[in-house]
Design a protein around this motif. Structure first.
Motif, mmCIF file in Angstrom:
data_model
loop_
_atom_site.group_PDB
_atom_site.id
_atom_site.type_symbol
_atom_site.label_atom_id
_atom_site.label_comp_id
_atom_site.label_asym_id
_atom_site.label_seq_id
_atom_site.Cartn_x
_atom_site.Cartn_y
_atom_site.Cartn_z
ATOM 1 N N UNK A 126 0.825 -1.207 0.000
ATOM 2 C CA UNK A 126 0.000 0.000 0.000
ATOM 3 C C UNK A 126 0.860 1.257 0.000
ATOM 4 N N UNK A 127 1.963 1.232 0.755
ATOM 5 C CA UNK A 127 2.872 2.375 0.786
ATOM 6 C C UNK A 127 3.481 2.604 -0.589
ATOM 7 N N UNK A 128 3.950 1.542 -1.225
ATOM 8 C CA UNK A 128 4.539 1.667 -2.558
ATOM 9 C C UNK A 128 3.506 2.164 -3.556
ATOM 10 N N UNK A 129 2.256 1.692 -3.433
ATOM 11 C CA UNK A 129 1.203 2.137 -4.344
ATOM 12 C C UNK A 129 0.885 3.610 -4.136
ATOM 13 N N UNK A 130 0.901 4.066 -2.882
ATOM 14 C CA UNK A 130 0.537 5.455 -2.585
ATOM 15 C C UNK A 130 1.643 6.432 -2.960
ATOM 16 N N UNK A 131 2.879 6.106 -2.603
ATOM 17 C CA UNK A 131 3.990 7.041 -2.806
ATOM 18 C C UNK A 131 4.698 6.821 -4.130
ATOM 19 N N UNK A 132 4.623 5.611 -4.649
ATOM 20 C CA UNK A 132 5.369 5.263 -5.852
ATOM 21 C C UNK A 132 6.607 4.475 -5.489
ATOM 22 N N UNK A 133 7.007 3.516 -6.305
ATOM 23 C CA UNK A 133 8.170 2.678 -5.973
ATOM 24 C C UNK A 133 9.477 3.448 -5.907
ATOM 25 N N UNK A 134 9.544 4.620 -6.542
ATOM 26 C CA UNK A 134 10.781 5.407 -6.503
ATOM 27 C C UNK A 134 10.942 6.193 -5.213
ATOM 28 N N UNK A 135 9.956 6.106 -4.295
ATOM 29 C CA UNK A 135 10.007 6.899 -3.059
ATOM 30 C C UNK A 135 10.233 6.052 -1.818
ATOM 31 N N UNK A 136 10.368 4.747 -1.947
ATOM 32 C CA UNK A 136 10.469 3.857 -0.783
ATOM 33 C C UNK A 136 11.832 3.180 -0.789
ATOM 34 N N UNK A 137 12.496 3.164 0.382
ATOM 35 C CA UNK A 137 13.831 2.590 0.519
ATOM 36 C C UNK A 137 13.852 1.579 1.660
ATOM 37 N N UNK A 138 14.719 0.611 1.541
ATOM 38 C CA UNK A 138 14.868 -0.419 2.559
ATOM 39 C C UNK A 138 15.264 0.198 3.895
ATOM 40 N N UNK A 139 14.576 -0.205 4.963
ATOM 41 C CA UNK A 139 14.912 0.253 6.308
ATOM 42 C C UNK A 139 14.654 -0.832 7.327
ATOM 43 N N UNK A 140 15.543 -0.952 8.312
ATOM 44 C CA UNK A 140 15.419 -2.034 9.297
ATOM 45 C C UNK A 140 15.240 -1.556 10.732
ATOM 46 N N UNK A 141 15.654 -0.324 11.069
ATOM 47 C CA UNK A 141 15.735 0.142 12.458
ATOM 48 C C UNK A 141 16.695 -0.725 13.267
ATOM 49 N N UNK A 142 17.735 -1.218 12.607
ATOM 50 C CA UNK A 142 18.749 -2.026 13.281
ATOM 51 C C UNK A 142 19.346 -1.252 14.444
ATOM 52 N N UNK A 143 19.554 -1.887 15.605
ATOM 53 C CA UNK A 143 19.227 -3.264 15.942
ATOM 54 C C UNK A 143 18.089 -3.369 16.957
ATOM 55 N N UNK A 144 17.209 -2.390 16.983
ATOM 56 C CA UNK A 144 16.195 -2.352 18.031
ATOM 57 C C UNK A 144 15.114 -3.415 17.810
ATOM 58 N N UNK A 145 14.437 -3.788 18.909
ATOM 59 C CA UNK A 145 13.461 -4.867 18.821
ATOM 60 C C UNK A 145 12.221 -4.481 18.019
ATOM 61 N N UNK A 146 11.975 -3.182 17.840
ATOM 62 C CA UNK A 146 10.851 -2.752 17.002
ATOM 63 C C UNK A 146 11.255 -2.632 15.538
ATOM 64 N N UNK A 147 12.478 -3.022 15.223
ATOM 65 C CA UNK A 147 12.929 -3.075 13.848
ATOM 66 C C UNK A 147 12.710 -4.453 13.255
ATOM 67 N N UNK A 148 13.469 -4.742 12.229
ATOM 68 C CA UNK A 148 13.372 -6.026 11.550
ATOM 69 C C UNK A 148 14.737 -6.689 11.487
ATOM 70 N N UNK A 149 14.796 -7.959 11.857
ATOM 71 C CA UNK A 149 16.029 -8.724 11.732
ATOM 72 C C UNK A 149 16.192 -9.308 10.334
#
Length: 359
Positions: free
Chosen positions: A295-318
């Motif tokens: 939904x985010x990619x559809x709303x903003x466009x694929x050229x506006x979204x970048x990989x993010x992890x919030x490393x290394x916090x538990x509310x991020x992604x491993x």
């Protein structure tokens, strides 16, 4: 260099990863013990005792990931991440600090990030800090981060207010005093990484970890709305703002904002409907749900979204790369998110940016 499913030689870049700077915390605690204590007390009220205890345990367990370079690089390899854009933990904003100390905090953080990424320049780059609570000092701190330290930009919170000080005005991102900062960031082609820390709802969110799960996306939505409705993005069309946590509640819920823009004169400070500004903003992929990422990619466009992890916090992604792949985006869109957009924004290893440094 990794070869993710989207293929190609472009490095996979995680734009949302943090480091902890213990020396910076010690500096602030010793220089302004009263302000530091008030901020700590505010965090206790905002989070509540259960969340404070859980967060303390989490930080202790993840201390090596927050401070140890070898552990970080090993984790990046396991995740399929070639390059990290590292930023200070938002707990280092210290927006209560008075002017001289605030500038010292920013400069110290900028130097510390520079020193950290210089230990693995082929894998890391970074952004520094500016004192949002002191708009008149922000340009100086920005220039120190970008021109002197060779960083790609700076990280800011969603607002700045001083706990327990009714005489210190709250600074929103629509504040006219920030105009010199936005102008200079645009001139320097500097990235402004928007990452909330804390929420003005305070004790209303002190249970169930609402201080993070609700406040972070809410604060993103409020801060981005201040940017949009105030016309900042009209006045600075080349400004590069990257919002953490997928921009929170805003990107996929702009129908009401567009309606307000049409019918309310006080909501008409921007030239176009608010939803049109998604194409002028950037968002990380950290939304924790494949359907929400689509939904985010559809709303903003694929050229506006970048990989993010919030490393290394538990509310991020491993497993940030795998979560993008799990979203089943079209291959071209997946490639933009994992690598192409970072390359287009100039988010590259630090070794490629030595020419930007003047000191």
């Amino acid at each position: 260099m990794n070869t993710h499913r989207a293929g190609g030689p472009t490095p996979t870049v995680d734009v949302h990863a943090h480091i902890l700077l213990p020396a910076l915390q010690q500096l602030v605690a010793e220089a302004d013990p009263e302000g530091f204590g008030a901020q700590q007390a505010l965090e206790v009220r905002r989070n509540g005792p259960e969340s404070m205890a859980a967060s303390g345990k989490m930080i202790k367990e993840r201390w090596p990931q927050l401070t140890d370079l070898d552990r970080r690089l090993a984790d990046m390899d396991a995740q399929g991440v070639d390059v990290q854009l590292v930023s200070p933990s938002p707990s280092h904003f210290y927006y209560f600090a008075p002017g001289e100390l605030a500038l010292q905090v920013a400069r110290s953080a900028n130097k510390a990030v520079r020193e950290f990424v210089d230990r693995a320049p082929e894998r890391l780059n970074g952004v520094g800090l500016v004192p949002l609570q002191h708009p008149a000092l922000m340009v100086e701190a920005l220039e120190h981060a970008v021109l002197e330290c060779g960083l790609l930009g700076v990280e800011i919170g969603s607002f700045a207010a001083t706990p327990g000080d009714p005489d210190r005005s709250t600074v929103e991102l629509s504040d006219p005093r920030l105009e010199p900062f936005w102008r200079r960031a645009e001139e320097l082609d500097a990235l402004v990484f928007l990452h909330p820390f804390g929420c003005s709802l305070d004790e209303r969110l002190d249970r169930f970890y609402l201080a993070n799960t609700v406040s972070q996306p809410a604060e993103n939505a409020v801060a981005l709305s201040h940017l949009i409705f105030s016309g900042v993005l009209d006045r600075h069309p080349d400004l590069k703002v990257l919002a953490a946590h997928g921009g929170g509640y805003l990107p996929t819920s702009l129908g009401r904002s567009d309606h307000a823009w049409r019918v309310r004169p006080e909501a008409h400070g921007c030239a176009q409907p608010p939803s049109s500004y998604l194409k002028k903003l950037y968002f990380d992929s950290l939304v924790h749900n494949p359907a929400e990422l689509r939904a985010l990619v559809a709303a903003a466009g694929p050229e506006q979204v970048l990989l993010g992890s919030d490393y290394p916090f538990d509310m991020g992604s491993d497993r940030p790369v795998a979560e993008v792949i799990d979203a089943l985006l079209p291959p071209a869109d997946e490639a933009w998110v994992l690598a192409g957009n970072a390359a287009a924004l100039g988010i590259t290893p630090a070794s490629a940016l030595a020419a930007r440094r003047t000191a």
